[in-house]
Enzyme design. Structure first.
Site, PDB file in Angstrom:
ATOM      1  N   LYS A  24     -27.904 -32.099 -14.254  1.00 25.51           N
ATOM      2  CA  LYS A  24     -27.501 -30.756 -15.106  1.00 25.51           C
ATOM      3  C   LYS A  24     -27.819 -29.293 -14.509  1.00 25.51           C
ATOM      4  CE  LYS A  24     -29.530 -30.800 -19.594  1.00 25.51           C
ATOM      5  NZ  LYS A  24     -30.402 -29.339 -19.459  1.00 25.51           N
ATOM      6  N   ARG A  29     -25.250 -24.200 -12.155  1.00 20.79           N
ATOM      7  CA  ARG A  29     -25.106 -23.377 -10.804  1.00 20.79           C
ATOM      8  C   ARG A  29     -23.564 -23.387  -9.974  1.00 20.79           C
ATOM      9  NH1 ARG A  29     -29.872 -24.846 -12.628  1.00 20.79           N
ATOM     10  NH2 ARG A  29     -31.544 -22.868 -11.736  1.00 20.79           N
ATOM     11  N   ARG A 123     -35.599 -19.522 -28.954  1.00 20.57           N
ATOM     12  CA  ARG A 123     -35.871 -19.896 -27.724  1.00 20.57           C
ATOM     13  C   ARG A 123     -36.515 -18.446 -27.401  1.00 20.57           C
ATOM     14  NH1 ARG A 123     -33.834 -25.052 -24.160  1.00 20.57           N
ATOM     15  NH2 ARG A 123     -35.421 -23.986 -23.147  1.00 20.57           N
ATOM     16  N   SER A 166     -40.535 -20.468 -13.440  1.00 22.93           N
ATOM     17  CA  SER A 166     -39.488 -21.212 -14.339  1.00 22.93           C
ATOM     18  C   SER A 166     -37.872 -20.912 -13.350  1.00 22.93           C
ATOM     19  CB  SER A 166     -39.605 -19.827 -15.754  1.00 22.93           C
ATOM     20  OG  SER A 166     -38.157 -19.497 -16.236  1.00 22.93           O
ATOM     21  N   ASP A 319     -39.474 -31.595 -17.487  1.00 19.20           N
ATOM     22  CA  ASP A 319     -38.599 -32.125 -18.085  1.00 19.20           C
ATOM     23  C   ASP A 319     -38.888 -33.803 -18.596  1.00 19.20           C
ATOM     24  OD1 ASP A 319     -37.442 -29.903 -18.795  1.00 19.20           O
ATOM     25  OD2 ASP A 319     -35.659 -30.014 -16.959  1.00 19.20           O
TER      26      ASP A 319
HETATM   27  C1  S3P Z   1     -33.996 -25.783 -15.578  1.00 12.72           C
HETATM   28  C2  S3P Z   1     -35.024 -24.842 -15.236  1.00 12.72           C
HETATM   29  C3  S3P Z   1     -36.350 -25.990 -16.280  1.00 12.72           C
HETATM   30  C4  S3P Z   1     -36.035 -26.593 -17.067  1.00 12.72           C
HETATM   31  C5  S3P Z   1     -34.976 -26.450 -17.463  1.00 12.72           C
HETATM   32  C6  S3P Z   1     -33.822 -26.455 -16.727  1.00 12.72           C
HETATM   33  C7  S3P Z   1     -33.019 -25.200 -14.769  1.00 12.72           C
HETATM   34  O1  S3P Z   1     -36.883 -24.553 -17.313  1.00 12.72           O
HETATM   35  O2  S3P Z   1     -36.816 -27.044 -18.040  1.00 12.72           O
HETATM   36  O3  S3P Z   1     -34.636 -28.155 -18.340  1.00 12.72           O
HETATM   37  O4  S3P Z   1     -32.127 -25.205 -14.854  1.00 12.72           O
HETATM   38  O5  S3P Z   1     -33.119 -23.660 -14.244  1.00 12.72           O
HETATM   39  P1  S3P Z   1     -37.849 -23.380 -16.372  1.00 12.72           P
HETATM   40  O6  S3P Z   1     -36.712 -22.237 -16.589  1.00 12.72           O
HETATM   41  O7  S3P Z   1     -38.963 -23.313 -17.465  1.00 12.72           O
HETATM   42  O8  S3P Z   1     -38.693 -23.542 -15.104  1.00 12.72           O
END
Ligand code: S3P
Length: 437
Positions: A24, A29, A123, A166, A319
């Site tokens: 995903k 990306r 969120r 993050s 996740d």
């Molecule tokens: C993601 C980053 C993660 C993850 C999310 C997908 C991404 O979150 O929990 O499901 O594709 O960049 P964070 O931004 O908190 O790392």
């Protein structure tokens, strides 16, 4: 429309070989970063889950031509990117879409509005609004929540020390920085979050470097033009996690999961399962479009032991924590999960919701401020009695965790809100049906 499904008592062993669903994070990306090449690229193994389709529709609205050659192969032509959208850009349930698109859009000369569903609208967006505003972005929000209204700003590069690890924050800043002629953009984070953005930018020849400094993980980028190239998305270890853990806890299972993305920033689950003494083996490692991949063989593992999970490993399995919590109920002794406070900010409050739903099965699980304490089996059998009805809270990973808990329950279990599984794993039920045949 709310869709409920019912599991029918203890599952037959899972056996056979399956291909992991596409990743995903990489699928989002591939379109977003692919559009920055302003060229034509073919993306193979693209995930057609609802989250990635939200990103796809937004990029179409911004002038990209996107066509499917078959179910999982997309041709993106970004020569007209980016044009002012004629309507609100709807991100659905997808935090990745909203946060990454904000980074992309704050560098444009037009106004755009990003909105989301009930879950996404709750969120936190301050984590991207604050640093992007320091770069000069012009973002209005509803008290730091969606909808986000982005207007033309004048960006300059900054060095930003993120208080949280993050990938979404890091990626938003890198996407803005790449389009900023004025200065360089550096992001420092306390632990290394998933680095697909960095790896994909390197793949497309962007000017980007990663480094470590004073115990922090850094990445610097500059204004760059990217080279269009065809790209192959690897399989999603976060989806494979449900199959891996189901195979480890369902008696006599033996499954080979092929083409799993094995980027080290995502493989915390494999490390944890090895530590817990699960019967797991990694095979046939390879590198595809600058990302590690391989196969995993996983067998029923009756002798697993609880362990402590915290610190650096958390972003590498963030996740997977809902399904790891279920795994821990089937291991001997206590499992402690800590340093995972950000679980409260996912598609649902995953600390409260996982605790509430697994307790309905009889699990001995206690939510804490930053994780869980889970008492596993005490020698004998820890399978559940069942006859349980669980909720999904607009959260695909809670729905799938409920389903796997149903597979180790004696009596039928009902999972409400199963439609949320479509966001990341559209053929989830087919895969499990095929593995049970
Ligand atoms: C993601 C980053 C993660 C993850 C999310 C997908 C991404 O979150 O929990 O499901 O594709 O960049 P964070 O931004 O908190 O790392």
């Amino acid at each position: 429309m709310c869709r409920s499904i019912v599991t029918q008592g203890f599952s037959a062993p899972l056996k056979g070989e399956i291909l992991t669903p596409p990743d995903k994070s990489m699928s989002h990306r591939s379109l977003i970063i692919g559009s920055l090449t302003k060229g034509k690229i073919k993306i193979s193994n693209f995930l057609t889950g609802a989250d990635c389709l939200a990103t796809l529709e937004i990029l179409k609205e911004l002038g990209c031509e996107i066509n499917f050659l078959d179910k999982n192969t997309v041709v993106l032509n970004a020569k007209n990117a980016y044009m002012a959208p004629k309507k609100e850009l709807y991100c659905g349930n997808s935090g990745t879409t909203m946060r990454l698109m904000t980074g992309l859009l704050c560098a444009q000369n037009f106004k755009s509005t990003l909105s989301g569903d009930v879950s996404l609208s709750k969120r936190p967006m301050k984590r991207i609004i604050e640093p992007l505003s320091l770069m000069g972005a012009n973002i209005k929000s509803n008290d730091n929540k969606a909808p986000l209204v982005i207007e033309r700003g004048k960006l300059k590069g900054i060095e930003y020390k993120s208080p949280i690890a993050s990938a979404q924050v890091k990626s938003a800043l890198l996407l803005a920085g790449l389009q900023t002629p004025d200065g360089t953009t550096t992001v420092l984070e306390p632990h290394l979050s998933r680095n697909h953005t960095e790896k994909m930018l390197q793949f497309f020849d962007a000017d980007i470097e990663t480094f470590t400094k004073d115990g922090l993980f850094g990445v610097t980028t500059r204004h760059s033009s990217l080279t269009p190239k065809d790209l192959n998305v690897t399989g999603d270890i976060s989806s494979a996690a449900f199959i891996m853990i189901a195979a480890a806890i369902i008696k006599n299972s033996d499954v080979i999961i092929k083409n799993i993305g094995l980027n080290p920033t995502r493989t915390g689950l494999i490390d944890v399962m090895k530590r817990m003494k699960a019967n797991i083996e990694v095979l046939n490692c390879d590198l595809v479009s600058n990302e590690e991949t391989g196969d995993i063989r996983i067998k029923y593992s009756p002798d697993m032991e609880g362990c402590e999970i915290g610190g650096d490993i958390i972003p590498r399995l963030i996740d997977e924590i809902p399904i790891i919590a279920l795994l821990a109920t089937q291991a001997k002794g206590v499992t402690v999960i800590k340093d995972a406070r950000d679980l409260k900010n996912k598609e649902s409050d995953r600390i409260a919701c996982v605790e509430r739903e697994l307790r309905k099965f009889g699990a001995k699980i206690q939510g804490t401020d930053d994780g869980f304490i889970i008492e596993g089996k005490n020698g004998g059998n820890a399978l559940f009695e069942g006859n349980t009805e669980v909720e999904s809270y607009h959260d695909h990973r809670i729905a799938m965790t409920g389903y796997i808990a149903g597979l180790i329950s004696e009596k039928p279990c009902k999972i409400n809100g199963f439609e949320w599984v479509e966001t990341s794993f559209p053929n989830f039920l087919n895969i499990f049906e095929n593995l049970r045949k």
